[in-house]
Design a protein around this motif. Structure first.
Motif, PDB file in Angstrom:
ATOM      1  N   LEU A  96      -5.611   3.610  10.060  1.00 43.22           N
ATOM      2  CA  LEU A  96      -6.778   2.818  10.444  1.00 43.22           C
ATOM      3  C   LEU A  96      -6.754   1.451   9.746  1.00 43.22           C
ATOM      4  O   LEU A  96      -7.083   0.422  10.353  1.00 43.22           O
ATOM      5  N   PHE A  97      -6.356   1.442   8.473  1.00 42.54           N
ATOM      6  CA  PHE A  97      -6.248   0.168   7.758  1.00 42.54           C
ATOM      7  C   PHE A  97      -5.323  -0.775   8.532  1.00 42.54           C
ATOM      8  O   PHE A  97      -5.623  -1.958   8.727  1.00 42.54           O
ATOM      9  N   LYS A  98      -4.213  -0.224   8.995  1.00 43.89           N
ATOM     10  CA  LYS A  98      -3.238  -1.047   9.738  1.00 43.89           C
ATOM     11  C   LYS A  98      -3.814  -1.511  11.077  1.00 43.89           C
ATOM     12  O   LYS A  98      -3.590  -2.641  11.504  1.00 43.89           O
ATOM     13  N   GLU A  99      -4.593  -0.627  11.709  1.00 42.35           N
ATOM     14  CA  GLU A  99      -5.212  -1.028  12.987  1.00 42.35           C
ATOM     15  C   GLU A  99      -6.201  -2.170  12.779  1.00 42.35           C
ATOM     16  O   GLU A  99      -6.247  -3.117  13.550  1.00 42.35           O
ATOM     17  N   ILE A 100      -6.979  -2.097  11.709  1.00 45.53           N
ATOM     18  CA  ILE A 100      -8.014  -3.129  11.486  1.00 45.53           C
ATOM     19  C   ILE A 100      -7.387  -4.438  11.004  1.00 45.53           C
ATOM     20  O   ILE A 100      -7.749  -5.510  11.480  1.00 45.53           O
ATOM     21  N   THR A 101      -6.439  -4.332  10.082  1.00 45.98           N
ATOM     22  CA  THR A 101      -5.903  -5.566   9.474  1.00 45.98           C
ATOM     23  C   THR A 101      -4.606  -6.031  10.133  1.00 45.98           C
ATOM     24  O   THR A 101      -4.119  -7.109   9.834  1.00 45.98           O
ATOM     25  N   ARG A 102      -4.069  -5.191  11.001  1.00 44.41           N
ATOM     26  CA  ARG A 102      -2.768  -5.434  11.648  1.00 44.41           C
ATOM     27  C   ARG A 102      -1.671  -5.660  10.616  1.00 44.41           C
ATOM     28  O   ARG A 102      -0.774  -6.470  10.778  1.00 44.41           O
ATOM     29  N   PHE A 103      -1.775  -4.918   9.514  1.00 41.28           N
ATOM     30  CA  PHE A 103      -0.777  -5.030   8.445  1.00 41.28           C
ATOM     31  C   PHE A 103      -0.755  -3.710   7.682  1.00 41.28           C
ATOM     32  O   PHE A 103      -1.816  -3.156   7.375  1.00 41.28           O
ATOM     33  N   ASP A 104       0.464  -3.251   7.381  1.00 36.76           N
ATOM     34  CA  ASP A 104       0.607  -1.958   6.712  1.00 36.76           C
ATOM     35  C   ASP A 104       0.477  -2.164   5.197  1.00 36.76           C
ATOM     36  O   ASP A 104       1.474  -2.138   4.485  1.00 36.76           O
ATOM     37  N   GLY A 105      -0.763  -2.400   4.739  1.00 41.17           N
ATOM     38  CA  GLY A 105      -0.895  -2.853   3.354  1.00 41.17           C
ATOM     39  C   GLY A 105      -1.864  -2.069   2.500  1.00 41.17           C
ATOM     40  O   GLY A 105      -2.218  -2.523   1.401  1.00 41.17           O
ATOM     41  N   LEU A 106      -2.286  -0.879   2.957  1.00 45.32           N
ATOM     42  CA  LEU A 106      -3.308  -0.160   2.197  1.00 45.32           C
ATOM     43  C   LEU A 106      -2.866   0.108   0.749  1.00 45.32           C
ATOM     44  O   LEU A 106      -3.637  -0.098  -0.192  1.00 45.32           O
ATOM     45  N   ASP A 107      -1.611   0.553   0.579  1.00 46.04           N
ATOM     46  CA  ASP A 107      -1.161   0.899  -0.777  1.00 46.04           C
ATOM     47  C   ASP A 107      -1.272  -0.318  -1.711  1.00 46.04           C
ATOM     48  O   ASP A 107      -1.642  -0.202  -2.877  1.00 46.04           O
ATOM     49  N   LYS A 108      -0.928  -1.474  -1.162  1.00 48.76           N
ATOM     50  CA  LYS A 108      -0.982  -2.700  -1.990  1.00 48.76           C
ATOM     51  C   LYS A 108      -2.424  -3.016  -2.389  1.00 48.76           C
ATOM     52  O   LYS A 108      -2.687  -3.420  -3.529  1.00 48.76           O
ATOM     53  N   VAL A 109      -3.361  -2.841  -1.451  1.00 48.42           N
ATOM     54  CA  VAL A 109      -4.758  -3.152  -1.778  1.00 48.42           C
ATOM     55  C   VAL A 109      -5.284  -2.166  -2.830  1.00 48.42           C
ATOM     56  O   VAL A 109      -5.942  -2.567  -3.801  1.00 48.42           O
ATOM     57  N   ILE A 110      -4.942  -0.892  -2.645  1.00 49.97           N
ATOM     58  CA  ILE A 110      -5.403   0.117  -3.624  1.00 49.97           C
ATOM     59  C   ILE A 110      -4.813  -0.207  -5.007  1.00 49.97           C
ATOM     60  O   ILE A 110      -5.512  -0.134  -6.024  1.00 49.97           O
ATOM     61  N   TYR A 111      -3.563  -0.611  -5.015  1.00 53.04           N
ATOM     62  CA  TYR A 111      -2.936  -0.989  -6.287  1.00 53.04           C
ATOM     63  C   TYR A 111      -3.635  -2.235  -6.871  1.00 53.04           C
ATOM     64  O   TYR A 111      -3.880  -2.321  -8.077  1.00 53.04           O
ATOM     65  N   GLY A 112      -3.995  -3.165  -5.979  1.00 51.14           N
ATOM     66  CA  GLY A 112      -4.720  -4.371  -6.413  1.00 51.14           C
ATOM     67  C   GLY A 112      -6.055  -4.014  -7.047  1.00 51.14           C
ATOM     68  O   GLY A 112      -6.440  -4.580  -8.068  1.00 51.14           O
ATOM     69  N   ILE A 113      -6.760  -3.054  -6.441  1.00 46.84           N
ATOM     70  CA  ILE A 113      -8.065  -2.645  -6.993  1.00 46.84           C
ATOM     71  C   ILE A 113      -7.860  -2.026  -8.381  1.00 46.84           C
ATOM     72  O   ILE A 113      -8.556  -2.364  -9.347  1.00 46.84           O
ATOM     73  N   GLY A 114      -6.871  -1.144  -8.474  1.00 47.28           N
ATOM     74  CA  GLY A 114      -6.589  -0.495  -9.769  1.00 47.28           C
ATOM     75  C   GLY A 114      -6.227  -1.529 -10.832  1.00 47.28           C
ATOM     76  O   GLY A 114      -6.685  -1.462 -11.977  1.00 47.28           O
ATOM     77  N   THR A 115      -5.432  -2.508 -10.434  1.00 48.48           N
ATOM     78  CA  THR A 115      -5.024  -3.551 -11.402  1.00 48.48           C
ATOM     79  C   THR A 115      -6.251  -4.335 -11.865  1.00 48.48           C
ATOM     80  O   THR A 115      -6.431  -4.592 -13.062  1.00 48.48           O
ATOM     81  N   ALA A 116      -7.103  -4.711 -10.907  1.00 47.02           N
ATOM     82  CA  ALA A 116      -8.296  -5.490 -11.278  1.00 47.02           C
ATOM     83  C   ALA A 116      -9.165  -4.697 -12.260  1.00 47.02           C
ATOM     84  O   ALA A 116      -9.688  -5.244 -13.237  1.00 47.02           O
ATOM     85  N   LEU A 117      -9.283  -3.380 -12.013  1.00 46.20           N
ATOM     86  CA  LEU A 117     -10.134  -2.556 -12.887  1.00 46.20           C
ATOM     87  C   LEU A 117      -9.552  -2.413 -14.290  1.00 46.20           C
ATOM     88  O   LEU A 117     -10.262  -2.043 -15.226  1.00 46.20           O
ATOM     89  N   SER A 118      -8.260  -2.712 -14.431  1.00 51.26           N
ATOM     90  CA  SER A 118      -7.654  -2.567 -15.757  1.00 51.26           C
ATOM     91  C   SER A 118      -7.931  -3.785 -16.657  1.00 51.26           C
ATOM     92  O   SER A 118      -7.547  -3.795 -17.821  1.00 51.26           O
ATOM     93  N   TYR A 119      -8.583  -4.817 -16.095  1.00 47.31           N
ATOM     94  CA  TYR A 119      -8.902  -5.996 -16.915  1.00 47.31           C
ATOM     95  C   TYR A 119     -10.333  -5.875 -17.441  1.00 47.31           C
ATOM     96  O   TYR A 119     -11.296  -6.062 -16.675  1.00 47.31           O
ATOM     97  N   PRO A 120     -10.504  -5.574 -18.734  1.00 42.62           N
ATOM     98  CA  PRO A 120     -11.871  -5.451 -19.239  1.00 42.62           C
ATOM     99  C   PRO A 120     -12.565  -6.809 -19.140  1.00 42.62           C
ATOM    100  O   PRO A 120     -11.943  -7.847 -19.353  1.00 42.62           O
TER     101      PRO A 120
END
Ligand code: SAM
Length: 323
Positions: A126-150
């Motif tokens: 569904l992520f790919k259908e909405i964004t037309r890009f196979d990038g869910l893993d990258k976004v989830i990794y981006g969220i995790g990275t952002a949360l690691s910055y106090p």
């Protein structure tokens, strides 16, 4: 800076590019948009100069957006420049998160205060259908990275539509049940390609969440005048937010103005009201401030998406305005 209705304008969203590495169906056509020519974009020097003028007139919070702001090179230098402007207290970023992990070290070093990450689905297909890009893993990794910055303020933004409605409960559970994170649902506005999609209203999303998890309880707002209303859910560590321009208009408290990637000062998301500042940059600071003050004074009282589906804003689509 006050507009003619006495609203205090202290927040500015700056779209640094209209280009994007995603093609969300309600935002951009699959083939992308005819990009603004590089010479027509505001340079970082021009943005920092304008930032100084706006700060002198009362703007203290800036959000960098796009298109996708992280596709523009050396964004950290813009963050650093804006953070060094007297009067600018906070610089935030709104991003799809794809390029965050590689850029966050420089951005936080430059003084970035917070990041809002847009995510509309947690199912890969569904992520790919909405964004037309196979990038869910990258976004989830981006969220995790952002949360690691106090100290970095991290929030998630989701636009609920008929396409992703089955994901909303899963997303709430995944992101806010056990994490001190805010997941905000933003009602789809009939701007640009948004007109071809069917959004879900706040009340529809509330009903889905309350059926799944129990009653939403209102929380004290983060910042007075902000458009987001926050709620807790029983047993959840994080928060749910609603930004509902369609069903809960917040124009009477609107404190924001926008600068498009081609340097148009847009005083309301719907209308073309404002002034093209890029061609006026040869003027003195004093002259520019007068022009800005006149444009801000003339800020429309409110949008009228529901009654008119007014198309007068079609000069700029969402990727130029920045959401
Ligand atoms: N690329 C960045 C991102 O994805 O966050 C910044 C730009 S994007 C235009 C900013 C936000 O606007 C995203 O959360 C996107 O979902 C939202 N957006 C785009 N079109 C919209 C519309 N018609 N109504 C409501 N939100 C919209």
């Amino acid at each position: 800076m006050l507009d003619s209705l006495g609203r205090k304008i202290n927040y500015m969203r700056i779209s640094v590019t209209d280009r994007c590495n995603l093609r969300c169906v309600y935002c951009m056509p699959e083939t992308g948009v005819d990009p603004v020519a590089h010479r027509d974009l505001l340079s970082y020097e021009e943005i920092i100069r304008l930032g100084g003028l706006f700060a002198g007139m009362g703007v203290s919070r800036i959000r960098l957006t796009g298109g996708e702001p992280l596709v523009r090179k050396n964004l950290d230098s813009l963050v650093r420049g804006l953070k060094s402007v007297e009067g600018i207290k906070h610089v935030f970023l709104t991003t799809n998160g794809i390029l965050l992990p590689e850029q966050l070290p420089m951005l936080t070093e430059a003084g970035l205060d917070g990041v809002n990450i847009s995510i509309d689905a947690v199912d890969k297909t569904l992520f790919k259908e909405i964004t037309r890009f196979d990038g869910l893993d990258k976004v989830i990794y981006g969220i995790g990275t952002a949360l690691s910055y106090p100290g970095l303020d991290v929030k998630l933004n989701c636009v609920p539509t008929e396409q992703n409605e089955r994901q909303l409960v899963t997303m709430a559970s995944m992101f806010v049940k056990n994490t001190a994170l805010a997941l905000r649902f933003i009602e789809l506005m009939p701007v640009g390609h948004g007109k071809n999609n069917k959004g879900k209203s706040e009340s529809e999303v509330r009903a889905m969440l309350e059926t799944a998890f129990g009653p939403l309880t209102p929380l004290t707002p983060d910042s007075p005048g902000g458009p987001c209303r926050y709620y807790s859910l029983p047993g959840f560590v994080g928060r749910i937010g609603f930004i509902s321009p369609m069903t809960h208009k917040f124009c009477a408290e609107c404190n924001r103005i926008r600068l498009t990637s081609d340097g148009f000062l847009k005083t309301c998301l719907q209308y073309n009201k404002g002034v093209a500042l890029k061609p006026l940059l040869g003027k003195s600071d004093g002259e520019l401030k007068e022009i800005i003050a006149r444009a801000v004074a003339d800020k429309p009282a409110c949008h009228n998406f529901i009654d008119t589906e007014d198309t007068r804003n079609d000069k700029h689509i969402m990727s130029q305005i920045g959401g």
